[in-house]
Design a protein around this motif. Sequence first.
Motif, mmCIF file in Angstrom:
data_model
loop_
_atom_site.group_PDB
_atom_site.id
_atom_site.type_symbol
_atom_site.label_atom_id
_atom_site.label_comp_id
_atom_site.label_asym_id
_atom_site.label_seq_id
_atom_site.Cartn_x
_atom_site.Cartn_y
_atom_site.Cartn_z
ATOM 1 N N SER A 107 0.877 -1.230 -0.005
ATOM 2 C CA SER A 107 0.090 -0.121 -0.123
ATOM 3 C C SER A 107 0.956 1.276 0.024
ATOM 4 O O SER A 107 0.463 2.249 -0.501
ATOM 5 C CB SER A 107 -0.903 -0.050 1.228
ATOM 6 O OG SER A 107 -0.251 -0.138 2.389
ATOM 7 N N ARG A 123 1.639 1.800 -3.535
ATOM 8 C CA ARG A 123 0.570 2.519 -4.485
ATOM 9 C C ARG A 123 0.315 3.763 -3.894
ATOM 10 O O ARG A 123 0.055 4.686 -4.712
ATOM 11 C CB ARG A 123 -0.868 1.738 -3.911
ATOM 12 C CG ARG A 123 -1.877 2.090 -4.733
ATOM 13 C CD ARG A 123 -1.834 2.342 -6.112
ATOM 14 N NE ARG A 123 -1.741 1.202 -6.904
ATOM 15 C CZ ARG A 123 -1.308 1.073 -8.022
ATOM 16 N NH1 ARG A 123 -1.242 2.400 -8.680
ATOM 17 N NH2 ARG A 123 -0.946 0.110 -8.710
ATOM 18 N N ILE A 124 0.724 4.213 -2.774
ATOM 19 C CA ILE A 124 0.780 5.642 -2.274
ATOM 20 C C ILE A 124 1.591 6.707 -3.225
ATOM 21 O O ILE A 124 1.407 7.630 -3.725
ATOM 22 C CB ILE A 124 0.991 6.114 -0.826
ATOM 23 C CG1 ILE A 124 -0.569 5.397 -0.044
ATOM 24 C CG2 ILE A 124 1.036 7.352 -0.702
ATOM 25 C CD1 ILE A 124 -0.255 5.471 1.365
ATOM 26 N N ARG A 157 -4.405 7.128 -4.635
ATOM 27 C CA ARG A 157 -3.732 7.425 -3.315
ATOM 28 C C ARG A 157 -4.437 7.427 -1.949
ATOM 29 O O ARG A 157 -4.018 7.011 -1.104
ATOM 30 C CB ARG A 157 -2.702 8.615 -3.398
ATOM 31 C CG ARG A 157 -1.852 8.494 -4.727
ATOM 32 C CD ARG A 157 -0.731 9.915 -4.488
ATOM 33 N NE ARG A 157 0.384 9.579 -5.437
ATOM 34 C CZ ARG A 157 0.541 9.965 -6.629
ATOM 35 N NH1 ARG A 157 -0.533 10.950 -7.187
ATOM 36 N NH2 ARG A 157 1.576 9.895 -7.298
ATOM 37 N N ALA A 164 -5.350 4.248 -1.250
ATOM 38 C CA ALA A 164 -4.168 3.175 -0.519
ATOM 39 C C ALA A 164 -3.679 3.822 0.927
ATOM 40 O O ALA A 164 -3.554 2.946 1.602
ATOM 41 C CB ALA A 164 -3.129 3.405 -1.488
ATOM 42 N N LEU A 165 -4.033 4.989 1.162
ATOM 43 C CA LEU A 165 -3.833 5.430 2.309
ATOM 44 C C LEU A 165 -5.098 5.014 3.332
ATOM 45 O O LEU A 165 -4.681 4.556 4.486
ATOM 46 C CB LEU A 165 -3.966 6.985 2.437
ATOM 47 C CG LEU A 165 -3.762 7.813 3.888
ATOM 48 C CD1 LEU A 165 -2.464 7.696 4.260
ATOM 49 C CD2 LEU A 165 -4.149 9.181 3.801
#
Length: 99
Positions: free
Chosen positions: A25, A28-29, A38, A41-42
């Motif tokens: 993750s 991904r961010i 983003r 993902a957060l």
Amino acid sequence: MTPADALSMATLVSLVLLGLALLISAIRIFIGPTLGDRVLALDLMTVVAMGFVGAIAIRTGLMLYLDIAIALALLGFLATVALARYILSRGSTSEGDGR
């Protein structure tokens, strides 16, 4: 194998898998093509971090960690709402509706 050994092994495996999910993750961010990716993902990172804290609570036997997980859930929810409002306000100004 005793139940304590099985629990220790299960929490170790879960911590490793949750750590891998945190890493994915985080990637991904950093490379997410859109802001929505983003934000998602957060949000995923906060949920995985809550699972990580829960696994640590089970492994150590200290239930104080569950309070930390609850606070992390509240913080993650507020961050998601704030970022969603930011995306919404950014989208309305880019359409040129006079705001």
